[in-house]
Motif scaffolding. Structure first.
Motif, PDB file in Angstrom:
ATOM      1  N   VAL A 119       9.647   4.769  -5.418  1.00  0.00           N
ATOM      2  CA  VAL A 119       8.558   5.625  -4.775  1.00  0.00           C
ATOM      3  C   VAL A 119       8.689   5.357  -3.275  1.00  0.00           C
ATOM      4  N   ALA A 120       8.639   6.602  -2.595  1.00  0.00           N
ATOM      5  CA  ALA A 120       8.429   6.545  -1.063  1.00  0.00           C
ATOM      6  C   ALA A 120       7.268   7.294  -0.615  1.00  0.00           C
ATOM      7  N   ALA A 121       6.634   6.522   0.203  1.00  0.00           N
ATOM      8  CA  ALA A 121       5.244   7.145   0.852  1.00  0.00           C
ATOM      9  C   ALA A 121       5.536   7.477   2.261  1.00  0.00           C
ATOM     10  N   LEU A 122       5.775   8.608   2.629  1.00  0.00           N
ATOM     11  CA  LEU A 122       5.958   8.730   4.073  1.00  0.00           C
ATOM     12  C   LEU A 122       4.653   9.413   4.826  1.00  0.00           C
ATOM     13  N   VAL A 123       4.528   8.950   6.127  1.00  0.00           N
ATOM     14  CA  VAL A 123       3.412   9.038   6.845  1.00  0.00           C
ATOM     15  C   VAL A 123       2.046   9.134   6.052  1.00  0.00           C
ATOM     16  N   SER A 124       1.820   7.942   5.294  1.00  0.00           N
ATOM     17  CA  SER A 124       0.641   8.109   4.402  1.00  0.00           C
ATOM     18  C   SER A 124      -0.630   7.741   5.042  1.00  0.00           C
ATOM     19  N   LEU A 125      -1.965   8.259   4.816  1.00  0.00           N
ATOM     20  CA  LEU A 125      -2.985   7.734   4.929  1.00  0.00           C
ATOM     21  C   LEU A 125      -3.363   6.451   4.269  1.00  0.00           C
ATOM     22  N   ALA A 126      -4.292   5.557   4.406  1.00  0.00           N
ATOM     23  CA  ALA A 126      -4.618   4.696   3.783  1.00  0.00           C
ATOM     24  C   ALA A 126      -6.064   4.839   3.342  1.00  0.00           C
ATOM     25  N   PRO A 127      -6.454   4.309   2.352  1.00  0.00           N
ATOM     26  CA  PRO A 127      -7.667   4.640   1.798  1.00  0.00           C
ATOM     27  C   PRO A 127      -8.934   4.075   2.723  1.00  0.00           C
ATOM     28  N   PRO A 128      -9.826   4.725   2.750  1.00  0.00           N
ATOM     29  CA  PRO A 128     -11.100   4.291   3.729  1.00  0.00           C
ATOM     30  C   PRO A 128     -11.784   3.134   2.939  1.00  0.00           C
ATOM     31  N   LYS A 129     -12.636   2.418   3.625  1.00  0.00           N
ATOM     32  CA  LYS A 129     -13.670   1.454   2.912  1.00  0.00           C
ATOM     33  C   LYS A 129     -14.884   2.368   2.481  1.00  0.00           C
ATOM     34  N   PRO A 130     -15.170   2.202   1.088  1.00  0.00           N
ATOM     35  CA  PRO A 130     -16.429   2.948   0.791  1.00  0.00           C
ATOM     36  C   PRO A 130     -17.535   2.684   1.733  1.00  0.00           C
ATOM     37  N   ASP A 131     -18.472   3.397   1.974  1.00  0.00           N
ATOM     38  CA  ASP A 131     -19.841   3.011   2.737  1.00  0.00           C
ATOM     39  C   ASP A 131     -20.839   2.313   2.023  1.00  0.00           C
ATOM     40  N   ASN A 132     -20.627   2.302   0.634  1.00  0.00           N
ATOM     41  CA  ASN A 132     -21.429   1.361  -0.339  1.00  0.00           C
ATOM     42  C   ASN A 132     -20.761   1.285  -1.589  1.00  0.00           C
ATOM     43  N   GLU A 133     -21.297   0.369  -2.469  1.00  0.00           N
ATOM     44  CA  GLU A 133     -20.550   0.156  -3.762  1.00  0.00           C
ATOM     45  C   GLU A 133     -20.904   1.364  -4.801  1.00  0.00           C
ATOM     46  N   ASP A 134     -21.942   2.126  -4.393  1.00  0.00           N
ATOM     47  CA  ASP A 134     -22.077   3.315  -5.475  1.00  0.00           C
ATOM     48  C   ASP A 134     -21.154   4.220  -5.005  1.00  0.00           C
ATOM     49  N   ALA A 141     -10.486   0.739  -6.371  1.00  0.00           N
ATOM     50  CA  ALA A 141     -10.719  -0.193  -5.414  1.00  0.00           C
ATOM     51  C   ALA A 141     -11.763  -0.154  -4.386  1.00  0.00           C
ATOM     52  N   THR A 142     -12.310  -1.188  -4.139  1.00  0.00           N
ATOM     53  CA  THR A 142     -13.527  -1.152  -2.977  1.00  0.00           C
ATOM     54  C   THR A 142     -12.704  -1.425  -1.649  1.00  0.00           C
ATOM     55  N   ASP A 143     -11.660  -1.926  -1.681  1.00  0.00           N
ATOM     56  CA  ASP A 143     -11.034  -2.234  -0.675  1.00  0.00           C
ATOM     57  C   ASP A 143     -10.571  -0.961   0.332  1.00  0.00           C
ATOM     58  N   GLY A 144     -10.573  -1.026   1.579  1.00  0.00           N
ATOM     59  CA  GLY A 144     -10.145   0.227   2.435  1.00  0.00           C
ATOM     60  C   GLY A 144     -10.008  -0.057   3.887  1.00  0.00           C
ATOM     61  N   LEU A 145      -9.586   0.701   4.850  1.00  0.00           N
ATOM     62  CA  LEU A 145      -9.621   0.423   6.190  1.00  0.00           C
ATOM     63  C   LEU A 145     -10.835   1.056   6.703  1.00  0.00           C
ATOM     64  N   ASP A 146     -11.496   0.117   7.474  1.00  0.00           N
ATOM     65  CA  ASP A 146     -12.853   0.539   8.113  1.00  0.00           C
ATOM     66  C   ASP A 146     -12.802   1.920   8.778  1.00  0.00           C
ATOM     67  N   HIS A 279      -2.807   2.962  10.018  1.00  0.00           N
ATOM     68  CA  HIS A 279      -2.806   3.266   8.189  1.00  0.00           C
ATOM     69  C   HIS A 279      -1.484   2.406   7.758  1.00  0.00           C
ATOM     70  N   PHE A 280      -0.435   2.969   8.313  1.00  0.00           N
ATOM     71  CA  PHE A 280       0.920   2.250   7.655  1.00  0.00           C
ATOM     72  C   PHE A 280       0.883   0.741   7.794  1.00  0.00           C
ATOM     73  N   HIS A 281       0.227   0.223   8.701  1.00  0.00           N
ATOM     74  CA  HIS A 281       0.278  -1.596   8.815  1.00  0.00           C
ATOM     75  C   HIS A 281      -0.753  -1.848   7.754  1.00  0.00           C
ATOM     76  N   TRP A 282      -1.714  -1.160   7.688  1.00  0.00           N
ATOM     77  CA  TRP A 282      -2.779  -1.793   6.506  1.00  0.00           C
ATOM     78  C   TRP A 282      -2.231  -1.627   5.158  1.00  0.00           C
ATOM     79  N   LEU A 283      -1.567  -0.627   4.942  1.00  0.00           N
ATOM     80  CA  LEU A 283      -0.795  -0.270   3.739  1.00  0.00           C
ATOM     81  C   LEU A 283       0.302  -1.507   3.324  1.00  0.00           C
ATOM     82  N   ALA A 284       1.231  -1.649   4.599  1.00  0.00           N
ATOM     83  CA  ALA A 284       2.090  -2.651   4.409  1.00  0.00           C
ATOM     84  C   ALA A 284       1.686  -4.245   4.158  1.00  0.00           C
ATOM     85  N   LYS A 285       0.487  -4.235   4.761  1.00  0.00           N
ATOM     86  CA  LYS A 285      -0.089  -5.580   4.238  1.00  0.00           C
ATOM     87  C   LYS A 285      -0.787  -6.051   2.931  1.00  0.00           C
TER      88      LYS A 285
END
Length: 321
Positions: A119-134, A141-146, A279-285
């Motif tokens: 799989v290759a992901a080119l110039v991808s967004l990262a998922p955002p952190k949900p505003d709340n658990e609902d 996932a509940t993890d994401g970029l602020d 977004h790239f740095h977050w995904l790589a981590k």
């Protein structure tokens, strides 16, 4: 020639096409946002030289594919698997560019039938952190970029569009109205839409989109994403709407679920303003098994001329048939 297949549960039609040697290694190319199966790709002659059979499909709500209401990023893995079953593929790779990149990562995480080979992901967004658990279903996932980091260094048009979505969510009426106007602009003259993007691009991207071949491919892609002709539905282009909603909601899988037996490449341009480098740095981590490739002198549209090298990587990492 366009072909169709029913989704895994039989309720939707998915439109797809294939190019290249039917006996070569199959690679799914997942289009950007907005986009379609007719998005930028290699010529058939070049695919034969690479030893790649390219497969592209319209995500739900685009082109010839029925809409999938309330879809999430993760659902792409099921649609890819349905096409693979139709073509009787035993092993395949997935390459996603821009809006297609998160969907490619979903294929690595789900790896339906253990058939995903690379799989290759080119110039991808990262998922955002949900505003709340609902906002997050039990299997997502509940993890994401602020959010402040998610849109930092992003183009003004992207930020305003996503803020409009967040401000009115879950109601997408305002977003739909905005994208309907954009779609009408594209139908009248897709060069106007590309020019609006060009105005926000760094200089390295402007050089790329001035290439006649790439420019023509992008214009065809945008037009095919929203349809053309008098019979086109003037309402919101729901594939486009659903893409943006899916990116902003939990994706439906944890990045830690990505199958470590599947080679994954993250490719990014350091000066990207549509999917900023954070977004790239977050995904790589978050995907330590991935191979990160950051291009210091590139931006978003550099992923287009990089496609031959990425397809060759996907082919080689997939191993022997």
């Amino acid at each position: 020639m366009v072909k169709t297949v029913k989704s895994l549960f039989g309720e939707r039609t998915i439109a797809f096409e294939t190019w290249g040697d039917p006996d070569a290694h199959p690679v799914f190319l997942l289009h950007g946002t907005p986009g379609s199966r007719l998005g930028p790709r290699l010529r058939t002659f070049d695919l034969h030289k690479l030893g790649v059979r390219l497969i592209a499909y319209d995500r739900p709500g685009y082109g010839g594919s029925d809409r999938h209401e309330h879809r999430r990023v993760v659902h792409a893995a099921e649609d890819v698997a349905a096409i693979a079953e139709k073509l009787d593929l035993k092993k395949y790779s997935v390459v996603g560019r821009s809006g297609g990149a998160p969907h490619a990562l979903a294929c690595a995480a789900r790896n339906i039938g253990s058939q995903v080979a690379s799989v290759a992901a080119l110039v991808s967004l990262a998922p955002p952190k949900p505003d709340n658990e609902d906002d997050s279903p039990g299997d997502a996932a509940t993890d994401g970029l602020d959010w402040p980091e998610w849109h930092r260094d992003m183009s003004e048009s992207n930020v305003s569009t996503y803020e409009l979505l967040r401000r009115h969510a879950p109601d997408v009426t305002e977003l739909g109205a905005l994208l309907a106007r954009n779609a009408e602009t594209i139908r009248r003259d897709p060069t106007v839409f590309l020019a609006s993007l060009r105005g926000e691009m760094p200089s390295v991207d402007r050089v790329i989109v001035e290439d006649a071949g790439i420019r023509q491919a992008l214009l065809r892609n945008y037009l095919s994403a929203v349809g053309e002709g008098e019979a086109v539905d003037p309402r919101a282009p729901m594939g486009w709407v659903d893409d943006l909603v899916a990116f902003q909601r939990p994706w439906g899988f944890d990045l830690k679920d990505i199958d470590r037996s599947v080679p994954v490449m993250l490719w990014h341009g350091e000066h990207d303003v549509f999917a900023p480098v954070a977004h790239f740095h977050w995904l790589a981590k978050k995907i330590p098994s991935a191979t990160p490739k950051l291009q210091p002198s590139a931006a978003h549209f550099a992923a287009l001329p990089a496609l031959p090298q990425v397809l060759a990587w996907a082919r080689d990492e997939a191993g022997p048939s």
